[in-house]
Write a protein that holds these residues in place. Sequence first.
Motif, PDB file in Angstrom:
ATOM      1  N   ASP A   1      -3.469  -0.127  -4.756  1.00 21.33           N
ATOM      2  CA  ASP A   1      -4.257  -1.002  -4.003  1.00 21.33           C
ATOM      3  C   ASP A   1      -4.718  -1.914  -5.126  1.00 21.33           C
ATOM      4  O   ASP A   1      -4.863  -1.448  -6.236  1.00 21.33           O
TER       5      ASP A   1
ATOM      6  N   PRO B   1      -6.011   4.356  -3.999  1.00 18.56           N
ATOM      7  CA  PRO B   1      -6.493   4.414  -2.757  1.00 18.56           C
ATOM      8  C   PRO B   1      -7.413   5.578  -2.320  1.00 18.56           C
ATOM      9  O   PRO B   1      -8.324   5.590  -1.635  1.00 18.56           O
TER      10      PRO B   1
ATOM     11  N   LEU C   1       0.774  -1.268  -0.071  1.00 23.25           N
ATOM     12  CA  LEU C   1       0.064  -0.045  -0.006  1.00 23.25           C
ATOM     13  C   LEU C   1       0.830   1.268  -0.071  1.00 23.25           C
ATOM     14  O   LEU C   1       0.361   2.277  -0.448  1.00 23.25           O
TER      15      LEU C   1
END
Length: 143
Positions: free
Chosen positions: A59, A118, A54
């Motif tokens: 992601d 993300p 991450l």
Amino acid sequence: MTGSRRPIVEMPLHVRYHECDGQGIVFNAHYLAYVDMCAFEAEKALFGSHDEFLAHGTDLVVAEANLKFRAPARYDEELVVSQYVNHLGTTSMITDFEIHRGATLLLTATIRYVFIDPATLRPAPPPEAVRKVYAATLEGREG
């Protein structure tokens, strides 16, 4: 499905009693959980941890899943779940999974993941460092 490719990871798995249904076999939904567990083990093998993955600013989300059941698994059996990268696209990746009990193939699965930002949860190409790691798993595979 996998030819002579080496898996990213081979995850041992012990079937627990509560994963079995009234017929005494692993309930079908648990196989997808096994595949998901293996995907996180592959991330650890490739990047060190999910958090380190991450930290690259990307992601993955599942966009499509196809499971083919070949033979049942039962309580207390020892299984091995393996993952292989099949295709790396611009914003998606297709991976293959196999679940074996010894030499017996129990399940094959093909999962299409989409790389996302993300912050926006929208599809986005992965950073080059992430692409390189996954691309390296494709090297040397049979075409």
